[in-house]
Enzyme design. Structure first.
Site, mmCIF file in Angstrom:
data_model
loop_
_atom_site.group_PDB
_atom_site.id
_atom_site.type_symbol
_atom_site.label_atom_id
_atom_site.label_comp_id
_atom_site.label_asym_id
_atom_site.label_seq_id
_atom_site.Cartn_x
_atom_site.Cartn_y
_atom_site.Cartn_z
ATOM 1 N N GLY A 57 -9.244 -9.345 -1.353
ATOM 2 C CA GLY A 57 -8.132 -9.838 -0.551
ATOM 3 C C GLY A 57 -7.564 -11.202 -0.913
ATOM 4 N NE ARG A 96 -4.215 -1.762 1.748
ATOM 5 C CZ ARG A 96 -4.983 -2.439 2.585
ATOM 6 N NH1 ARG A 96 -4.664 -2.526 3.856
ATOM 7 N NH2 ARG A 96 -6.071 -3.030 2.157
ATOM 8 C CE LYS A 151 -19.202 -17.851 6.647
ATOM 9 N NZ LYS A 151 -19.225 -16.905 7.754
HETATM 10 P P1 AMP Z 1 -13.808 -15.304 0.879
HETATM 11 O O1 AMP Z 1 -13.158 -14.487 1.958
HETATM 12 O O2 AMP Z 1 -15.286 -15.457 1.048
HETATM 13 O O3 AMP Z 1 -13.401 -14.877 -0.519
HETATM 14 O O4 AMP Z 1 -13.270 -16.781 1.076
HETATM 15 C C1 AMP Z 1 -11.915 -17.127 1.001
HETATM 16 C C2 AMP Z 1 -11.694 -18.349 1.810
HETATM 17 O O5 AMP Z 1 -12.522 -19.400 1.334
HETATM 18 C C3 AMP Z 1 -10.284 -18.874 1.765
HETATM 19 O O6 AMP Z 1 -9.682 -18.715 3.013
HETATM 20 C C4 AMP Z 1 -10.461 -20.353 1.425
HETATM 21 O O7 AMP Z 1 -9.668 -21.213 2.208
HETATM 22 C C5 AMP Z 1 -11.919 -20.586 1.731
HETATM 23 N N1 AMP Z 1 -12.481 -21.731 0.999
HETATM 24 C C6 AMP Z 1 -12.439 -21.964 -0.309
HETATM 25 N N2 AMP Z 1 -12.989 -23.167 -0.608
HETATM 26 C C7 AMP Z 1 -13.375 -23.710 0.549
HETATM 27 C C8 AMP Z 1 -13.985 -24.956 0.912
HETATM 28 N N3 AMP Z 1 -14.301 -25.853 -0.029
HETATM 29 N N4 AMP Z 1 -14.246 -25.184 2.207
HETATM 30 C C9 AMP Z 1 -13.926 -24.264 3.145
HETATM 31 N N5 AMP Z 1 -13.349 -23.071 2.880
HETATM 32 C C10 AMP Z 1 -13.074 -22.803 1.596
#
Ligand code: AMP
Length: 398
Positions: free
Chosen positions: A356, A35, A199
């Site tokens: 991120g 940054r 999620k």
């Molecule tokens: P987000 O912050 O919603 O973009 O999610 C990113 C996170 O999703 C990362 O830390 C990944 O480890 C997690 N992730 C991706 N696929 C899976 C999965 N199949 N089960 C659990 N966590 C996951």
């Protein structure tokens, strides 16, 4: 667009909002200076002009309303001073006679950094009086903090109104806006969005808005299990938001209405524990037994997704395909990174990555330098993709 590029600021006191919210280790050493480096083009342009540069920034989330030694920007001032090869004047307070005097005494080309602006609770409230007091420190206002421009705070938005004819985008902001506009206004077709992550709940509005503009929507990561369970498939112990299954079905319905092709995983890498050392199996999507959870997309899905990406002329990627932080479950994410890089390098596609974890994932894959545009704003980029007007951008445009 009002950017600093075409203006000479010689002799002017320029108030610049930057994003210096950098991580530190326990010894107060900066562990990632991205940054700070990204703000340098704007700072260097202004000092070269001979402006008196007054930087405003925040660090972390102060709670007490007042000085907190752990969240002082002093180490950032010292670090910046090395980067620009000159002293950076640092002020412990933001307002008052002392600060005004320091600002007035700055020489042309000198740089000053104000202490963590969030030590003042008025900042996050977007307080008018606070913004007005700050505005008195400068002759012009520049916003270069894309990562904070989705916040309607005093220094990111409110302050702009006190500079009706002297408010500008910094070079980093300009680059973000040019690229985001290119992405969301008349993109070359086919346009494919690859959306992953843990999620569905955090990405519903992004997904909904993208359905208005993309041809293909590829879904990966943990959120896919909510879709698959809603469709009646067995997902074992995979991550799932039961209360979002209706939303998932609604999104699929909406996609059909809008003629968007939705791609969901057809096979999986599953594990008997959420651990890199867990036992691993490969299965079809609807055959995940209890006691096992989906951790990555499988080979067939990698091929399917890569083929769609390689045929695209515009690609947006946000969110990993699996638990990419664990080596055994990073293959799907790395394969998609390669496909996006190949589509950009060999097929002339315009590729954009943001949010991120996606930036961490593309860095980890080693393909970052092949991507057309990597956004510096996590939350800000997502809100832009949701179709929202970002307060920090609007304040300069108004
Ligand atoms: P987000 O912050 O919603 O973009 O999610 C990113 C996170 O999703 C990362 O830390 C990944 O480890 C997690 N992730 C991706 N696929 C899976 C999965 N199949 N089960 C659990 N966590 C996951």
């Amino acid at each position: 667009m009002k950017t600093i590029k075409d203006v000479n600021f010689k002799g002017k006191k320029v108030l610049v909002r930057v994003d210096f919210n950098v991580p530190f280790d326990s010894q107060k050493r900066i562990t990632d200076d991205t940054r700070i480096r990204e703000a340098l083009p704007t700072i260097n342009k202004l000092t070269k002009d001979g402006a008196k540069v007054i930087l405003m920034a925040h660090l972390g989330r102060p709670k007490k309303g007042g000085f907190e030694p752990d969240l002082t920007l002093k180490p950032v001032a010292d670090y910046l001073s090395k980067k620009i090869n000159q002293e950076v004047v640092f002020t412990q307070s933001l307002l008052g006679d002392e600060v005004t005097k320091l600002c007035n005494n700055l020489k042309d080309g000198q740089v000053m950094l104000l202490e963590n602006i969030r030590f003042y609770p008025e900042e996050t409230k977007g307080d008018e009086n606070f913004a007005k007091q700050l505005s008195l420190l400068g002759d012009a206002y520049v916003n270069d903090a894309f990562g904070a421009c989705h916040r309607e705070h005093a220094s990111t938005a409110t302050i702009a109104k006190y500079f009706p004819n002297d408010k500008y985008f910094g070079l980093l902001m300009e680059n973000e806006i040019v690229n985001l506009t290119k992405l969301m206004t008349n993109p070359s077709k086919p346009f494919t969005a690859v959306i992953g992550g843990s999620k569905i709940s955090t990405k519903i509005d992004v997904l909904k808005n993208l359905l208005n503009i993309v041809d293909n929507l590829i879904i990966g990561g943990g959120m896919t299990y909510t879709f698959r369970k809603a469709q009646g498939q067995k997902i074992g112990d995979s991550i799932c938001e039961d209360d979002k299954m209706d939303v998932a079905l609604e999104l699929l319905h909406l996609a059909k209405q809008k003629n968007v092709n939705v791609y969901l995983p057809e096979d999986r890498v599953i594990a008997d524990d959420f651990s890199n050392n867990a036992n691993i199996q490969r299965t079809k999507i609807d055959e995940i037994p209890n006691g096992w959870q989906g951790m990555d997309i499988g080979e067939k899905t990698i091929k399917l997704y890569s083929d769609v990406v390689l045929k695209s002329k515009t690609i947006l990627w946000n969110g990993p395909m699996g638990v990419f932080e664990m080596e055994n479950f990073a293959k799907g994410t790395n394969a998609i990174a390669k496909a996006v890089a190949d589509a950009t390098e060999h097929n002339g596609a315009f590729s954009a990555i943001g949010g991120g974890d996606s930036v961490a994932a593309i860095d980890q894959s080693g393909y970052a330098d092949k991507i057309s545009y990597i956004s510096t704003g996590g939350g800000a980029m997502l809100e832009y993709l949701e179709g929202k007007t970002l307060p920090g951008i609007k304040a300069i445009m108004d």
